[in-house]
Design a protein around this motif. Structure first.
Motif, PDB file in Angstrom:
ATOM      1  N   ARG A 207       0.837  -1.209   0.000  1.00 11.85           N
ATOM      2  CA  ARG A 207       0.000   0.000   0.000  1.00 11.85           C
ATOM      3  C   ARG A 207       0.871   1.258   0.000  1.00 11.85           C
TER       4      ARG A 207
ATOM      5  N   ILE B 243      -4.199   5.609  -4.772  1.00  6.91           N
ATOM      6  CA  ILE B 243      -5.224   5.499  -3.735  1.00  6.91           C
ATOM      7  C   ILE B 243      -6.350   6.472  -4.078  1.00  6.91           C
TER       8      ILE B 243
ATOM      9  N   GLY C  19     -10.024   5.789  -0.162  1.00 14.32           N
ATOM     10  CA  GLY C  19      -8.926   5.060   0.474  1.00 14.32           C
ATOM     11  C   GLY C  19      -8.674   3.678  -0.111  1.00 14.32           C
ATOM     12  N   ARG C  20      -9.146   3.438  -1.330  1.00  9.37           N
ATOM     13  CA  ARG C  20      -8.976   2.138  -1.981  1.00  9.37           C
ATOM     14  C   ARG C  20      -7.818   2.196  -2.965  1.00  9.37           C
TER      15      ARG C  20
ATOM     16  N   SER D 213      -7.594  -0.513  -0.051  1.00  7.44           N
ATOM     17  CA  SER D 213      -7.334  -0.491   1.390  1.00  7.44           C
ATOM     18  C   SER D 213      -6.320  -1.583   1.721  1.00  7.44           C
TER      19      SER D 213
ATOM     20  N   ASP E 232      -7.944  -4.791   1.006  1.00 11.40           N
ATOM     21  CA  ASP E 232      -7.955  -5.080  -0.432  1.00 11.40           C
ATOM     22  C   ASP E 232      -6.627  -5.711  -0.858  1.00 11.40           C
TER      23      ASP E 232
END
Length: 191
Positions: free
Chosen positions: A31, A47, A51-52, A54, A57
């Motif tokens: 991330r 992002i 917030g994806r 995440s 994810d």
């Protein structure tokens, strides 16, 4: 990815690096790569406002990749041996826009790499990409390609050191700049 080369699932190894499958507990590192991306990178690779992707994810992506990897190299985690930390990824993916721009009938694999900012400028990307290239030669892959934004000077330097040449320019319609398709022939192309 299969545990084909050694202990701990190591796929490839260099003097300073180990390329191995991602571990679920490393999703935060994956991330971090997403959060560090240049704002010129298309939105679907950064992002989003929600917030994806995440952390959850990316944990799910790692689980999915472990189940579906097959015999290809994929995009393994890039671990520094001496520090034992993951600093990015380097590997091969099938297809992509550059592949089809080269040859719609035989797209072939694309070499891809991305390192955390704190690990850049130390030759890790070049070292890892050389190992991936050697793996591709041993797998009897005829050529590799890479697509890179024209403004991404560090990645272009790595590809230049590896002997990739620009074979085509794809004009972006989204305002992200031109994308260069680079290629390296590993062995004579068969017909």
């Amino acid at each position: 990815m299969n545990d084909r080369s050694g202990p701990g699932g190591t796929l490839l190894e260099t003097e300073r690096l180990r390329l191995r499958p991602w571990r679920v507990e490393e999703a935060a590192i994956h991330r971090e790569l997403w959060t560090e991306r240049d704002p010129r990178v298309p939105a679907h690779r950064r992002i989003d406002a929600d917030g994806r992707p995440s952390l959850a994810d990316l944990e799910n992506w790692i689980r999915w990749a472990a189940r579906t990897s097959g015999d290809g190299l994929g995009l393994p985690a890039l671990e520094r041996k001496s520090e034992g930390d993951v600093i990015g990824y380097c590997g091969l993916v099938e297809g992509g826009p550059g592949a089809y721009a080269l040859d719609p009938e035989r797209p072939g694999p694309e070499i891809a790499f991305e390192l955390l900012r704190r690990a850049q400028g130390r030759g890790y990307a070049t070292e890892a990409a050389l190992a991936v290239e050697q793996w591709a030669r041993e797998a009897r892959i005829e050529r590799l390609h890479a697509t890179v934004w024209a403004w991404n000077a560090p990645s272009l330097r790595v590809l230049g050191k590896l002997g990739f040449v620009t074979t085509r320019t794809l004009t972006s319609e989204g305002g992200h700049g031109d994308m260069l398709v680079t290629t390296k022939v590993l062995r004579p192309l068969t017909t």
